[in-house]
Design a protein around this motif. Structure first.
Motif, PDB file in Angstrom:
ATOM      1  N   CYS A  14      29.445  47.623  35.863  1.00 44.69           N
ATOM      2  CA  CYS A  14      28.153  47.982  36.648  1.00 44.69           C
ATOM      3  C   CYS A  14      26.912  46.671  36.449  1.00 44.69           C
ATOM      4  CB  CYS A  14      27.441  49.437  35.992  1.00 44.69           C
ATOM      5  SG  CYS A  14      25.863  49.940  36.919  1.00 44.69           S
ATOM      6  N   VAL A  15      26.372  46.785  37.563  1.00 41.68           N
ATOM      7  CA  VAL A  15      25.370  45.559  37.585  1.00 41.68           C
ATOM      8  C   VAL A  15      23.946  46.189  37.881  1.00 41.68           C
ATOM      9  CG1 VAL A  15      24.554  43.517  38.876  1.00 41.68           C
ATOM     10  CG2 VAL A  15      26.946  43.931  38.499  1.00 41.68           C
ATOM     11  N   ASP A  16      22.949  45.938  36.961  1.00 43.79           N
ATOM     12  CA  ASP A  16      21.422  46.384  37.376  1.00 43.79           C
ATOM     13  C   ASP A  16      20.747  45.010  37.733  1.00 43.79           C
ATOM     14  OD1 ASP A  16      22.082  48.910  36.693  1.00 43.79           O
ATOM     15  OD2 ASP A  16      21.630  48.406  34.335  1.00 43.79           O
ATOM     16  N   VAL A  17      20.445  45.188  38.831  1.00 45.42           N
ATOM     17  CA  VAL A  17      19.557  44.030  39.447  1.00 45.42           C
ATOM     18  C   VAL A  17      17.963  44.069  39.730  1.00 45.42           C
ATOM     19  CG1 VAL A  17      19.347  42.165  41.566  1.00 45.42           C
ATOM     20  CG2 VAL A  17      21.334  43.340  40.851  1.00 45.42           C
ATOM     21  N   HIS A  18      17.041  43.423  39.305  1.00 44.13           N
ATOM     22  CA  HIS A  18      15.613  43.630  39.190  1.00 44.13           C
ATOM     23  C   HIS A  18      15.160  43.094  40.385  1.00 44.13           C
ATOM     24  CE1 HIS A  18      14.644  44.461  34.841  1.00 44.13           C
ATOM     25  NE2 HIS A  18      15.914  44.114  34.756  1.00 44.13           N
ATOM     26  N   PRO A  19      14.095  43.642  40.795  1.00 44.15           N
ATOM     27  CA  PRO A  19      13.397  43.333  42.217  1.00 44.15           C
ATOM     28  C   PRO A  19      13.044  41.836  42.442  1.00 44.15           C
ATOM     29  CG  PRO A  19      12.298  45.269  41.222  1.00 44.15           C
ATOM     30  CD  PRO A  19      13.166  44.839  40.387  1.00 44.15           C
ATOM     31  N   LEU A  20      12.840  41.142  41.237  1.00 44.05           N
ATOM     32  CA  LEU A  20      12.300  39.577  41.223  1.00 44.05           C
ATOM     33  C   LEU A  20      13.582  38.943  41.698  1.00 44.05           C
ATOM     34  CD1 LEU A  20      10.455  37.203  40.687  1.00 44.05           C
ATOM     35  CD2 LEU A  20      11.464  37.367  38.317  1.00 44.05           C
TER      36      LEU A  20
ATOM     37  N   ARG B 230      28.163  46.475  31.237  1.00 43.36           N
ATOM     38  CA  ARG B 230      26.804  46.573  31.912  1.00 43.36           C
ATOM     39  C   ARG B 230      26.070  44.878  31.925  1.00 43.36           C
ATOM     40  NH1 ARG B 230      23.874  50.228  34.275  1.00 43.36           N
ATOM     41  NH2 ARG B 230      25.123  51.947  33.370  1.00 43.36           N
ATOM     42  N   VAL B 231      25.961  44.652  33.157  1.00 47.58           N
ATOM     43  CA  VAL B 231      25.219  42.978  33.332  1.00 47.58           C
ATOM     44  C   VAL B 231      23.994  43.454  33.919  1.00 47.58           C
ATOM     45  CG1 VAL B 231      25.160  41.047  34.616  1.00 47.58           C
ATOM     46  CG2 VAL B 231      27.251  42.006  33.719  1.00 47.58           C
TER      47      VAL B 231
ATOM     48  N   LYS C 192      25.982  44.141  47.470  1.00 42.40           N
ATOM     49  CA  LYS C 192      27.170  44.241  47.015  1.00 42.40           C
ATOM     50  C   LYS C 192      27.264  43.385  45.932  1.00 42.40           C
ATOM     51  CE  LYS C 192      28.524  47.135  50.224  1.00 42.40           C
ATOM     52  NZ  LYS C 192      28.923  48.544  50.174  1.00 42.40           N
ATOM     53  N   ALA C 193      27.948  43.794  44.775  1.00 42.24           N
ATOM     54  CA  ALA C 193      28.434  43.091  43.523  1.00 42.24           C
ATOM     55  C   ALA C 193      30.035  43.139  43.361  1.00 42.24           C
ATOM     56  CB  ALA C 193      27.672  43.769  42.418  1.00 42.24           C
ATOM     57  N   TYR C 194      30.458  41.831  43.061  1.00 41.48           N
ATOM     58  CA  TYR C 194      31.817  41.818  42.830  1.00 41.48           C
ATOM     59  C   TYR C 194      32.240  41.097  41.462  1.00 41.48           C
ATOM     60  CZ  TYR C 194      31.912  42.673  47.976  1.00 41.48           C
ATOM     61  OH  TYR C 194      31.432  43.160  49.175  1.00 41.48           O
ATOM     62  N   LYS C 195      33.433  41.527  40.862  1.00 46.32           N
ATOM     63  CA  LYS C 195      34.127  40.649  39.855  1.00 46.32           C
ATOM     64  C   LYS C 195      35.359  40.171  40.616  1.00 46.32           C
ATOM     65  CE  LYS C 195      36.130  44.737  37.757  1.00 46.32           C
ATOM     66  NZ  LYS C 195      36.473  45.533  36.557  1.00 46.32           N
ATOM     67  N   SER C 196      35.915  39.077  40.085  1.00 51.74           N
ATOM     68  CA  SER C 196      37.230  38.419  40.518  1.00 51.74           C
ATOM     69  C   SER C 196      38.360  38.380  39.661  1.00 51.74           C
ATOM     70  CB  SER C 196      36.787  36.962  40.794  1.00 51.74           C
ATOM     71  OG  SER C 196      38.035  36.232  41.326  1.00 51.74           O
TER      72      SER C 196
ATOM     73  N   LEU D  67      41.333  37.771  43.957  1.00 51.10           N
ATOM     74  CA  LEU D  67      41.080  39.073  44.486  1.00 51.10           C
ATOM     75  C   LEU D  67      39.547  39.746  43.889  1.00 51.10           C
ATOM     76  CD1 LEU D  67      42.176  41.508  46.034  1.00 51.10           C
ATOM     77  CD2 LEU D  67      43.186  42.386  43.840  1.00 51.10           C
ATOM     78  N   PHE D  68      38.777  40.062  44.857  1.00 48.39           N
ATOM     79  CA  PHE D  68      37.134  40.240  44.404  1.00 48.39           C
ATOM     80  C   PHE D  68      37.210  41.653  44.569  1.00 48.39           C
ATOM     81  CE2 PHE D  68      36.519  35.867  45.454  1.00 48.39           C
ATOM     82  CZ  PHE D  68      35.360  35.575  44.572  1.00 48.39           C
ATOM     83  N   HIS D  69      36.763  42.523  43.446  1.00 48.23           N
ATOM     84  CA  HIS D  69      36.777  43.977  43.309  1.00 48.23           C
ATOM     85  C   HIS D  69      35.225  44.460  43.373  1.00 48.23           C
ATOM     86  CE1 HIS D  69      40.889  43.911  41.627  1.00 48.23           C
ATOM     87  NE2 HIS D  69      40.450  42.762  41.124  1.00 48.23           N
ATOM     88  N   GLU D  70      34.895  45.182  44.131  1.00 46.98           N
ATOM     89  CA  GLU D  70      33.520  45.655  44.256  1.00 46.98           C
ATOM     90  C   GLU D  70      33.195  46.507  43.013  1.00 46.98           C
ATOM     91  OE1 GLU D  70      30.728  48.136  47.393  1.00 46.98           O
ATOM     92  OE2 GLU D  70      32.657  47.409  48.081  1.00 46.98           O
ATOM     93  N   ILE D  71      32.210  46.448  42.530  1.00 48.20           N
ATOM     94  CA  ILE D  71      31.601  47.282  41.494  1.00 48.20           C
ATOM     95  C   ILE D  71      30.388  47.697  41.681  1.00 48.20           C
ATOM     96  CG2 ILE D  71      32.944  46.036  39.616  1.00 48.20           C
ATOM     97  CD1 ILE D  71      30.703  44.413  39.086  1.00 48.20           C
ATOM     98  N   ARG D  72      29.834  48.687  40.888  1.00 47.12           N
ATOM     99  CA  ARG D  72      28.702  49.358  41.110  1.00 47.12           C
ATOM    100  C   ARG D  72      27.341  48.591  40.748  1.00 47.12           C
ATOM    101  NH1 ARG D  72      28.622  54.430  37.326  1.00 47.12           N
ATOM    102  NH2 ARG D  72      29.246  52.778  35.924  1.00 47.12           N
TER     103      ARG D  72
END
Length: 340
Positions: A26-32, A63-64, A171-175, A188-193
């Motif tokens: 899971c990735v949490d992104v701030h509005p900034l 979690r990032v 979208k967020a991915y890990k490889s 291979l890029f996997h989509e994550i939440r």
């Protein structure tokens, strides 16, 4: 410029992990961060397909949390890519002096538009979230991630600026490397939440930005004439009403959650089965909060509520009547002016 291996896209998240590293889920992104990426995209050089940059933040297990970012110059030509590595390290050193707790957690990019003829706008449906050059950029950031649990496991954030659906997709991915017969074949890029996470100060800032935009729309509507003005005014009114309703709903949900928390705490304190130790300070504060609420019988409260509601509906009705009269008077004045 360096060449890279192909990139493959998998839209479903998986449980693949790197050796010794807990997989990001899971990735949490701030509005900034979003505002910074969009500003970078808006200021991109003429002819540039997409922009990239470094993501800074913290990682807690799987979690990032992405709290900051900065742009990095790069150039892409076919299957080759050049990255401003020295610029990235200098900017990272400056950020570390201001925010030593933030580390490199990955990189961002905007969607890559399809090639077009000179002067033609790219079609909205042809944008690519992952390109072959994404593999090499991801490998570079795998080495830039801070030593420890983030090392070798960066996340990739993609913002779709094509506006295909009148919105900006994120979208967020890990490889994960694909190895065949001991040789690396592709990434291979996997989509994550991914989710938006805002602090209280960020919520206030975003709310003020939205209100300022609505005020600008309202001011522009006053300088319009005819049906266009009426549509603009109706749009501004609808946005204001929606924001007020959302704010009221959110406040009521927060208050209900706090009441449930306090009620649960009191139940555990007075419970006969392993009660919590009582705290006099907390008890006094709860008593003060409850004492500040006026005690009114249900029938009296309902009567006051309905009286105020009727007053509010009457004010709204009179306001609409006044607006209608002003519109009619304006149209009559225009007709008389044209007739003269």
């Amino acid at each position: 410029m360096d060449t890279t291996t192909p990139s493959l896209l998998l839209n479903n998240s998986t449980s693949t992990t790197l050796a010794g590293v807990e997989s990001v889920t899971c990735v949490d992104v701030h509005p900034l961060v979003l505002l910074s990426v969009l500003d970078h995209h808006t200021r991109r050089p003429e002819g540039a397909g997409r922009v990239i940059g470094t993501l800074l933040g913290r990682r807690d297990g799987s979690r990032v949390e992405v709290t900051n970012s900065f742009a990095v110059p790069h150039a892409e030509r076919g299957d080759e890519v050049a990255i401003g590595k020295d610029f990235n390290r200098q900017m990272l050193a400056l950020h570390m002096r201001a925010n030593p707790r933030e580390v490199v957690v990955g990189w961002y990019a905007t969607a890559l538009p399809p090639p077009t003829e000179d002067g033609d706008a790219p079609p909205a449906s042809g944008y690519k979230r992952i390109a072959d050059t994404s593999s090499l950029i991801h490998e570079f950031y795998a080495g830039e991630c801070s030593p420890g649990e983030t090392e070798g496991d960066p996340i990739h954030l993609v913002l779709d600026t094509s506006l295909q659906f009148d919105s900006i997709g994120m979208k967020a991915y890990k490889s994960t490397p694909v190895v065949i017969a001991g040789e690396p074949y592709a990434n291979l890029f996997h989509e994550i939440r991914v989710a938006i996470k805002s602090t209280e100060s960020e919520k206030i800032t975003v709310h003020k930005m939205i209100q300022s935009q609505i005020a600008d729309m309202d001011a522009a509507a006053k300088n319009m004439d005819g049906e266009e003005k009426e549509e603009k005014v109706a749009l501004v009114t609808a946005v204001n009403d929606s924001n007020e309703a959302n704010n009221l709903t959110e406040s009521m949900e927060q208050m209900l959650q706090m009441l449930n928390t306090v009620s649960g705490y009191i139940d555990e304190v007075v419970s006969e089965n392993v009660p919590l130790p009582s705290d006099d300070t907390i008890g006094r504060r709860i008593n003060d909060a409850l004492s500040s609420v006026p005690r009114i019988r249900n029938e009296i409260f309902e009567g006051m509520f309905h009286d105020n509601l009727q007053d509010l509906l009457m004010i709204s009705y009179l306001s609409n009547v006044t607006k209608t009269q002003l519109v009619i008077a304006e149209k009559l004045n225009q007709a008389l002016t044209l007739g003269a």
